[in-house]
Motif scaffolding. Structure first.
Motif, PDB file in Angstrom:
ATOM      1  N   THR A 287      40.658  37.240  36.070  1.00  0.00           N
ATOM      2  CA  THR A 287      39.818  37.399  37.247  1.00  0.00           C
ATOM      3  C   THR A 287      38.547  36.577  37.041  1.00  0.00           C
ATOM      4  O   THR A 287      38.447  35.807  36.077  1.00  0.00           O
ATOM      5  CB  THR A 287      39.506  38.888  37.507  1.00  0.00           C
ATOM      6  OG1 THR A 287      38.806  39.017  38.751  1.00  0.00           O
ATOM      7  CG2 THR A 287      38.678  39.484  36.386  1.00  0.00           C
ATOM      8  N   THR A 288      37.566  36.748  37.914  1.00  0.00           N
ATOM      9  CA  THR A 288      36.302  36.027  37.749  1.00  0.00           C
ATOM     10  C   THR A 288      35.484  36.672  36.637  1.00  0.00           C
ATOM     11  O   THR A 288      35.700  37.833  36.264  1.00  0.00           O
ATOM     12  CB  THR A 288      35.492  36.061  39.042  1.00  0.00           C
ATOM     13  OG1 THR A 288      35.147  37.423  39.348  1.00  0.00           O
ATOM     14  CG2 THR A 288      36.295  35.458  40.198  1.00  0.00           C
ATOM     15  N   GLU A 290      32.492  37.646  36.858  1.00  0.00           N
ATOM     16  CA  GLU A 290      31.719  38.762  37.424  1.00  0.00           C
ATOM     17  C   GLU A 290      32.557  40.026  37.550  1.00  0.00           C
ATOM     18  O   GLU A 290      32.050  41.136  37.374  1.00  0.00           O
ATOM     19  CB  GLU A 290      31.179  38.365  38.811  1.00  0.00           C
ATOM     20  CG  GLU A 290      30.136  37.259  38.796  1.00  0.00           C
ATOM     21  CD  GLU A 290      30.736  35.887  38.524  1.00  0.00           C
ATOM     22  OE1 GLU A 290      29.990  34.996  38.060  1.00  0.00           O
ATOM     23  OE2 GLU A 290      31.959  35.712  38.769  1.00  0.00           O
ATOM     24  N   GLN A 291      33.833  39.896  37.827  1.00  0.00           N
ATOM     25  CA  GLN A 291      34.689  41.067  38.033  1.00  0.00           C
ATOM     26  C   GLN A 291      35.412  41.513  36.772  1.00  0.00           C
ATOM     27  O   GLN A 291      36.043  42.569  36.761  1.00  0.00           O
ATOM     28  CB  GLN A 291      35.729  40.753  39.121  1.00  0.00           C
ATOM     29  CG  GLN A 291      35.123  40.555  40.502  1.00  0.00           C
ATOM     30  CD  GLN A 291      36.183  40.228  41.545  1.00  0.00           C
ATOM     31  OE1 GLN A 291      37.111  39.468  41.274  1.00  0.00           O
ATOM     32  NE2 GLN A 291      36.036  40.793  42.737  1.00  0.00           N
ATOM     33  N   GLY A 292      35.325  40.730  35.708  1.00  0.00           N
ATOM     34  CA  GLY A 292      36.063  41.053  34.501  1.00  0.00           C
ATOM     35  C   GLY A 292      35.470  42.200  33.709  1.00  0.00           C
ATOM     36  O   GLY A 292      34.257  42.351  33.619  1.00  0.00           O
ATOM     37  N   LYS A 293      36.339  43.034  33.125  1.00  0.00           N
ATOM     38  CA  LYS A 293      35.893  44.061  32.192  1.00  0.00           C
ATOM     39  C   LYS A 293      35.508  43.420  30.853  1.00  0.00           C
ATOM     40  O   LYS A 293      34.676  43.944  30.124  1.00  0.00           O
ATOM     41  CB  LYS A 293      36.988  45.104  31.990  1.00  0.00           C
ATOM     42  CG  LYS A 293      37.292  45.921  33.240  1.00  0.00           C
ATOM     43  CD  LYS A 293      38.320  47.005  32.940  1.00  0.00           C
ATOM     44  CE  LYS A 293      38.549  47.875  34.175  1.00  0.00           C
ATOM     45  NZ  LYS A 293      39.510  48.960  33.911  1.00  0.00           N
ATOM     46  N   GLY A 335      37.276  36.232  33.414  1.00  0.00           N
ATOM     47  CA  GLY A 335      37.245  37.668  33.170  1.00  0.00           C
ATOM     48  C   GLY A 335      38.647  38.205  32.941  1.00  0.00           C
ATOM     49  O   GLY A 335      39.633  37.639  33.422  1.00  0.00           O
ATOM     50  N   THR A 337      40.865  41.813  33.281  1.00  0.00           N
ATOM     51  CA  THR A 337      40.853  43.152  33.841  1.00  0.00           C
ATOM     52  C   THR A 337      42.130  43.877  33.439  1.00  0.00           C
ATOM     53  O   THR A 337      43.161  43.247  33.180  1.00  0.00           O
ATOM     54  CB  THR A 337      40.708  43.104  35.375  1.00  0.00           C
ATOM     55  OG1 THR A 337      40.568  44.435  35.880  1.00  0.00           O
ATOM     56  CG2 THR A 337      41.907  42.442  36.029  1.00  0.00           C
TER      57      THR A 337
END
Length: 371
Positions: A287-288, A290-293, A335, A337
């Motif tokens: 993912t991006t 910013e959205q990654g864990k 990112g 997730t």
């Protein structure tokens, strides 16, 4: 509530050494009738030794081996109701296919009509009904393997032992024979005990798997149990691809690794206990940032047919394996997730028995403190 049926085979505290080498270390196991079992582990783990103890080729130094509840430690091999299919097939080159399969029943003195019916049935079962008069030298490797299986089954064993019988076959034939062996076991309803070091093979064929290393059963369970909930580092690393990260179990359902706290579905450990965290490559999605864990940098990428295999590294120096259907770009920061259910918490460098004993001790301490 019905009583548990007696296992067809049971090991109780079985030890065996060859000179100064301890080959089996206090093995306890139960084999129920009518299932497909696999002993899985690297070379030298002790799996073939267990098969030889069952068949009577070896005798344990200590402990008991039971067959349908009766101790068989000193029972001669020829009196045990088991047969073995060996890795090299061990067929008789001077006999044709029919005579190879008929060998055991002839030794037992069966009537000719019964032998003929049994051989024909077994050859049909392994799809070699038209090959009865062929010489062994005229058969392919896969056909010879089928003859070896038919010969072992012709004796009507209660347990069939299979000592890496597929290892000499090419990939496509090996896959086909995995399916056929499973179908034969289901049709006959007898117990199969299969040995392999191939994890994919064990997962595909088995009702129940015993994972072995250094003469110890590291974990046993269904293929799903073994894959989804590995009990320690060895099992997680040996069964498929794994990302294994050191962590701290801060509390039930909360684990800390890679500098963050993550929700998960595991419980039962002490607060702040050291653990190892497993995340399978196929459970990770890109993912991006910013959205990654988690955030990683892609170092390498290769196409594997139905997925891309990505090697990445995070800012703490942890290496990650990722399997996704859409590619990334080498050098790109992305990112990762995943879901709480994808996080698997492992016992820190412990066997299954050690971990269970430790959790029991926690319960005992709680009971004592309550008093």
């Amino acid at each position: 509530m019905t009583a548990k049926e007696t296992p067809i085979i049971e090991f109780k505290g079985v030890d065996l050494s060859f000179g100064d080498t301890h080959v089996l270390d206090h093995i306890d196991l139960e084999i129920d009738a009518g299932k497909f079992y696999t002993l899985l582990g690297p070379s030298g783990s002790g799996k073939s030794t267990i098969l030889k103890l069952i068949s009577g080729q070896l005798t344990a130094d200590s402990g008991d081996i039971l067959f349908e509840g009766q101790r068989i430690n000193n029972m001669p091999a020829e009196k045990r109701r088991v047969n073995t299919v060996f890795q090299n097939y061990a067929l008789f080159p001077n006999m044709n296919v029919f005579d190879n399969v008929a060998f055991g029943p002839k030794l037992k003195g069966w009537p000719k009509a019964k032998i003929k019916a049994q051989v024909e049935h077994m050859l049909d079962l392994v799809k070699l009904g038209a090959y009865a008069n062929r010489e062994i030298s005229e058969l392919s490797g896969g056909q010879q393997q089928r003859v070896a299986i038919a010969r072992a089954l012709a004796n009507d064993p209660e347990v069939l032992l299979l000592d890496e019988p597929l290892s000499a076959l090419d990939y496509k034939l090996r896959k086909a024979m995995q399916h056929e062996l499973r179908q034969i076991q289901k049709e006959l309803g007898i117990t199969f005990i299969f040995i392999t070091h191939d994890q994919e093979e064990a997962l595909a064929m088995s009702d129940w798997i015993f994972v072995m290393n250094d003469g110890v059963i590291q974990q046993n369970g269904t293929p799903e149990d073994i894959y989804d909930e590995p009990i320690n580092h060895f099992v997680a690393d040996f069964i498929g691809e794994s990302n294994i990260i050191k962590g701290i179990m801060k509390s039930d359902y909360v684990v800390h690794f890679d500098g963050k706290d993550f929700e998960n579905v595991d419980a039962g450990m002490r607060p702040n206990e050291r653990v190892e965290v497993v995340l399978r490559p196929e459970d990770l999605d890109l993912t991006t940032v910013e959205q990654g864990k988690l955030v990683v940098t892609i170092e390498d990428q290769s196409f594997r047919g139905d997925f891309y295999e990505i090697a990445a590294i995070d800012d703490d120096g942890n290496h990650w394996q990722i399997q996704v259907t859409n590619p990334g770009k080498i050098g790109e920061r992305v990112g990762l997730t995943f879901d709480p259910e994808d996080i698997h918490i492992m016992r820190y460098d412990e066997s299954e028995d050690d971990f269970d004993a430790r959790l029991d001790s926690y319960d005992d301490e709680g009971d004592h403190n309550a008093d």
